[in-house]
Scaffold this motif. Structure first.
Motif, PDB file in Angstrom:
ATOM      1  N   GLU A 199       0.824  -1.203   0.000  1.00 54.32           N
ATOM      2  CA  GLU A 199       0.000   0.000   0.000  1.00 54.32           C
ATOM      3  C   GLU A 199       0.860   1.256   0.000  1.00 54.32           C
ATOM      4  N   ARG A 200       1.989   1.184   0.682  1.00 51.67           N
ATOM      5  CA  ARG A 200       2.959   2.280   0.681  1.00 51.67           C
ATOM      6  C   ARG A 200       4.346   1.678   0.818  1.00 51.67           C
ATOM      7  N   ALA A 201       5.324   2.380   0.305  1.00 50.53           N
ATOM      8  CA  ALA A 201       6.693   1.885   0.380  1.00 50.53           C
ATOM      9  C   ALA A 201       7.156   1.876   1.832  1.00 50.53           C
ATOM     10  N   PRO A 202       7.759   0.775   2.284  1.00 48.66           N
ATOM     11  CA  PRO A 202       8.230   0.742   3.672  1.00 48.66           C
ATOM     12  C   PRO A 202       9.375   1.726   3.887  1.00 48.66           C
ATOM     13  N   ARG A 203       9.466   2.252   5.083  1.00 48.52           N
ATOM     14  CA  ARG A 203      10.546   3.168   5.444  1.00 48.52           C
ATOM     15  C   ARG A 203      11.384   2.509   6.532  1.00 48.52           C
ATOM     16  N   HIS A 204      12.655   2.315   6.243  1.00 44.96           N
ATOM     17  CA  HIS A 204      13.561   1.667   7.179  1.00 44.96           C
ATOM     18  C   HIS A 204      14.674   2.646   7.554  1.00 44.96           C
ATOM     19  N   PRO A 205      15.179   2.578   8.764  1.00 46.62           N
ATOM     20  CA  PRO A 205      16.306   3.448   9.139  1.00 46.62           C
ATOM     21  C   PRO A 205      17.572   3.052   8.385  1.00 46.62           C
ATOM     22  N   SER A 206      18.477   4.006   8.237  1.00 46.47           N
ATOM     23  CA  SER A 206      19.750   3.735   7.568  1.00 46.47           C
ATOM     24  C   SER A 206      20.582   2.753   8.379  1.00 46.47           C
ATOM     25  N   ASN A 207      21.422   2.011   7.651  1.00 47.04           N
ATOM     26  CA  ASN A 207      22.369   1.093   8.275  1.00 47.04           C
ATOM     27  C   ASN A 207      23.786   1.619   8.062  1.00 47.04           C
ATOM     28  N   PRO A 208      24.730   1.160   8.864  1.00 50.52           N
ATOM     29  CA  PRO A 208      26.125   1.550   8.615  1.00 50.52           C
ATOM     30  C   PRO A 208      26.727   0.854   7.405  1.00 50.52           C
ATOM     31  N   PHE A 209      25.939  -0.021   6.770  1.00 48.63           N
ATOM     32  CA  PHE A 209      26.375  -0.722   5.569  1.00 48.63           C
ATOM     33  C   PHE A 209      25.301  -0.570   4.503  1.00 48.63           C
ATOM     34  N   TRP A 210      25.671  -0.829   3.266  1.00 43.72           N
ATOM     35  CA  TRP A 210      24.721  -0.800   2.158  1.00 43.72           C
ATOM     36  C   TRP A 210      24.250  -2.212   1.850  1.00 43.72           C
ATOM     37  N   THR A 211      22.958  -2.358   1.572  1.00 45.93           N
ATOM     38  CA  THR A 211      22.413  -3.643   1.148  1.00 45.93           C
ATOM     39  C   THR A 211      22.038  -3.576  -0.325  1.00 45.93           C
ATOM     40  N   ILE A 212      22.640  -4.460  -1.105  1.00 43.80           N
ATOM     41  CA  ILE A 212      22.385  -4.579  -2.542  1.00 43.80           C
ATOM     42  C   ILE A 212      21.699  -5.913  -2.775  1.00 43.80           C
ATOM     43  N   VAL A 213      20.657  -5.920  -3.570  1.00 40.31           N
ATOM     44  CA  VAL A 213      19.915  -7.156  -3.843  1.00 40.31           C
ATOM     45  C   VAL A 213      19.858  -7.410  -5.339  1.00 40.31           C
ATOM     46  N   SER A 214      19.968  -8.671  -5.715  1.00 38.02           N
ATOM     47  CA  SER A 214      19.693  -9.120  -7.085  1.00 38.02           C
ATOM     48  C   SER A 214      18.792 -10.340  -6.993  1.00 38.02           C
ATOM     49  N   CYS A 215      18.039 -10.583  -8.035  1.00 41.49           N
ATOM     50  CA  CYS A 215      17.084 -11.694  -8.026  1.00 41.49           C
ATOM     51  C   CYS A 215      16.951 -12.225  -9.442  1.00 41.49           C
ATOM     52  N   SER A 216      17.498 -13.413  -9.681  1.00 39.24           N
ATOM     53  CA  SER A 216      17.433 -14.015 -11.021  1.00 39.24           C
ATOM     54  C   SER A 216      17.952 -15.432 -10.934  1.00 39.24           C
ATOM     55  N   SER A 217      17.792 -16.176 -12.014  1.00 38.23           N
ATOM     56  CA  SER A 217      18.472 -17.466 -12.104  1.00 38.23           C
ATOM     57  C   SER A 217      19.978 -17.206 -12.195  1.00 38.23           C
ATOM     58  N   VAL A 218      20.755 -18.182 -11.779  1.00 36.66           N
ATOM     59  CA  VAL A 218      22.214 -18.056 -11.856  1.00 36.66           C
ATOM     60  C   VAL A 218      22.646 -18.782 -13.124  1.00 36.66           C
ATOM     61  N   SER A 219      22.655 -18.028 -14.226  1.00 36.63           N
ATOM     62  CA  SER A 219      22.912 -18.614 -15.536  1.00 36.63           C
ATOM     63  C   SER A 219      23.783 -17.670 -16.356  1.00 36.63           C
ATOM     64  N   GLU A 220      24.200 -18.144 -17.499  1.00 37.53           N
ATOM     65  CA  GLU A 220      25.031 -17.322 -18.390  1.00 37.53           C
ATOM     66  C   GLU A 220      24.321 -16.024 -18.755  1.00 37.53           C
ATOM     67  N   LEU A 221      23.022 -16.108 -19.034  1.00 35.68           N
ATOM     68  CA  LEU A 221      22.284 -14.924 -19.487  1.00 35.68           C
ATOM     69  C   LEU A 221      22.153 -13.867 -18.400  1.00 35.68           C
ATOM     70  N   LYS A 222      22.145 -14.279 -17.138  1.00 35.22           N
ATOM     71  CA  LYS A 222      21.892 -13.331 -16.046  1.00 35.22           C
ATOM     72  C   LYS A 222      23.173 -12.712 -15.489  1.00 35.22           C
ATOM     73  N   ARG A 223      24.320 -13.283 -15.782  1.00 34.50           N
ATOM     74  CA  ARG A 223      25.634 -12.710 -15.435  1.00 34.50           C
ATOM     75  C   ARG A 223      25.744 -12.324 -13.953  1.00 34.50           C
ATOM     76  N   VAL A 224      25.350 -13.254 -13.093  1.00 36.16           N
ATOM     77  CA  VAL A 224      25.451 -13.013 -11.657  1.00 36.16           C
ATOM     78  C   VAL A 224      26.921 -12.886 -11.236  1.00 36.16           C
ATOM     79  N   GLY A 225      27.807 -13.601 -11.933  1.00 39.40           N
ATOM     80  CA  GLY A 225      29.234 -13.479 -11.646  1.00 39.40           C
ATOM     81  C   GLY A 225      29.750 -12.071 -11.867  1.00 39.40           C
ATOM     82  N   LEU A 226      29.182 -11.374 -12.837  1.00 41.50           N
ATOM     83  CA  LEU A 226      29.567  -9.983 -13.102  1.00 41.50           C
ATOM     84  C   LEU A 226      29.146  -9.091 -11.940  1.00 41.50           C
ATOM     85  N   ILE A 227      27.976  -9.375 -11.374  1.00 36.70           N
ATOM     86  CA  ILE A 227      27.523  -8.614 -10.201  1.00 36.70           C
ATOM     87  C   ILE A 227      28.469  -8.852  -9.030  1.00 36.70           C
TER      88      ILE A 227
END
Length: 390
Positions: A199-227
């Protein structure tokens, strides 16, 4: 059924009766609950007694087969892929002549056939007769012919000639059809896929670290190794914080990535979650602060994973492939767009640009609300299907 689920209630509102056929090799996940007004017709992937070659010899199918062959011949495709054409035509003809399909059509007036994919169960749609309209939806793998290892998608000229309306999920897909298949011109409608969001975007407090997310199959086409390489480089860039990278998804290269993460530098925490239910990914977005989503695919339609991320207000870094530039970019205020073949350093620098941006630089949820909210996209698609052929 899970794919058309975001449109099904709107289709029920516009049609007296909705019959759903699937085309699935693996049905172990079971059936989703069907709303009132929807019947399950069966799995067209499973063989049936009526799937006999003699169907090709009956007058109606035989005539359509000759029409399809003529379209393939005129387009210069028939001699390059004769076996694939014949085998695929047999699949389409047998689907269209399944007893359950014919009974669903015979007992009703004003029938519209809607192929949610232009492969699988969608192969039967152009071979159907005695109906008001045929609607075909195209995505990525079932649209861009050059993505196929064979370089061929079956009887496309015939499919688009027979269609009354062709839905595409991106403007890039619409342009591709116009360039390559004159049979589709005048029938194309942009109908974006959508996702449900909070209904609304959640609001979370800042962390002392950054969180990066990816979501895909782990395959040649998705290049998760590059990430992975980019995330490791990110920790060395000026102004960087400690980094936590979470990847959702399994696949053939998962073991290789698991081995590679052992060499991650200090200050980088990596969580490879493997295959998880979609609900678990969305629950993660709701409970935890995600600073940026990243997608490094070589090919895409319009990624559902990015739609989900922006619905939670998460900015994105992604490659400019397929329809991705229609959902990611600074001009859309959703994130940063990479070239189609970026280096790990380029990905890292774009991630850092998003992570260090002033608050309000990116407003990704606004685009989701305008164009990718399933409450809007489902109703729009159902309207296009119901008015086809009129």
């Amino acid at each position: 059924m899970v794919f058309v689920q975001k449109e099904i209630d709107d289709l029920v509102a516009l049609f007296d009766d909705v019959v759903v056929f699937c085309h699935a090799r693996d049905t172990s996940a079971g059936m989703v609950e069907l709303p009132d007004g929807v019947r399950y017709g069966g799995n067209l992937f499973e063989p049936a007694p009526e799937d006999a070659p003699r169907r090709l010899l009956e007058w109606g199918p035989a005539w359509l087969f000759l029409v399809a062959a003529w379209e393939e011949l005129r387009s210069g495709r028939l001699f390059r892929h004769p076996v694939l054409f014949v085998l695929s035509s047999k699949v389409g003809i047998t689907q269209a002549h399944r007893t359950a399909v014919r009974e669903a059509i015979a007992g009703a007036d004003d029938v519209v056939a809607y192929g949610f994919w232009a492969m699988g169960g969608g192969l039967g749609v152009p071979w159907l007769r005695g109906i008001r309209a045929r609607v075909t939806r195209t995505h990525g793998y079932d649209l861009y012919e050059e993505r196929m290892s064979s370089g061929y998608l079956p009887f496309r000229p015939f499919m688009y000639r027979r269609a009354d309306r062709v839905l595409t999920i991106s403007e890039d897909g619409s342009q591709y059809l116009r360039r390559n298949y004159r049979q589709s011109r005048g029938k194309i409608a942009l109908s974006r896929l959508g996702v449900y969001g909070p209904e609304r975007a959640p609001r979370h407090p800042s962390n002392p670290f950054w969180t990066i997310v990816s979501c895909s199959s782990v395959s040649e086409l998705k290049r998760v190794g590059l990430i992975l390489e980019a995330v490791c480089l990110l920790s060395d860039l000026e102004g960087a914080r400690p980094v936590r990278w979470v990847h959702f998804g399994g696949g053939p290269l998962l073991a290789e990535i698991q081995e590679a993460v052992r060499g991650a530098p200090e200050g980088v925490t990596i969580e490879l979650r493997g295959h998880v239910d979609n609900a678990d990914v969305l629950d993660f977005y709701a409970r935890e602060r995600v600073d940026v989503f990243v997608n490094a695919s070589t090919t895409e339609g319009v990624p559902v994973s990015i739609m989900e991320a922006i619905s939670y207000g998460i900015p994105t870094v992604a490659t400019a492939v397929g329809g991705t530039p229609e959902i990611v970019g600074p001009q859309l205020r959703t994130g940063e767009l990479l070239g189609a073949d970026p280096s790990p350093k380029e990905i890292a620098e774009s991630l850092l640009a998003v992570l260090n941006a002033d608050e309000g630089t990116y407003t990704p949820r606004e685009l989701w609300e305008r164009e990718y909210d399933a409450r809007r996209t489902g109703a729009y698609a159902a309207g296009l299907v119901s008015t086809a052929g009129r």
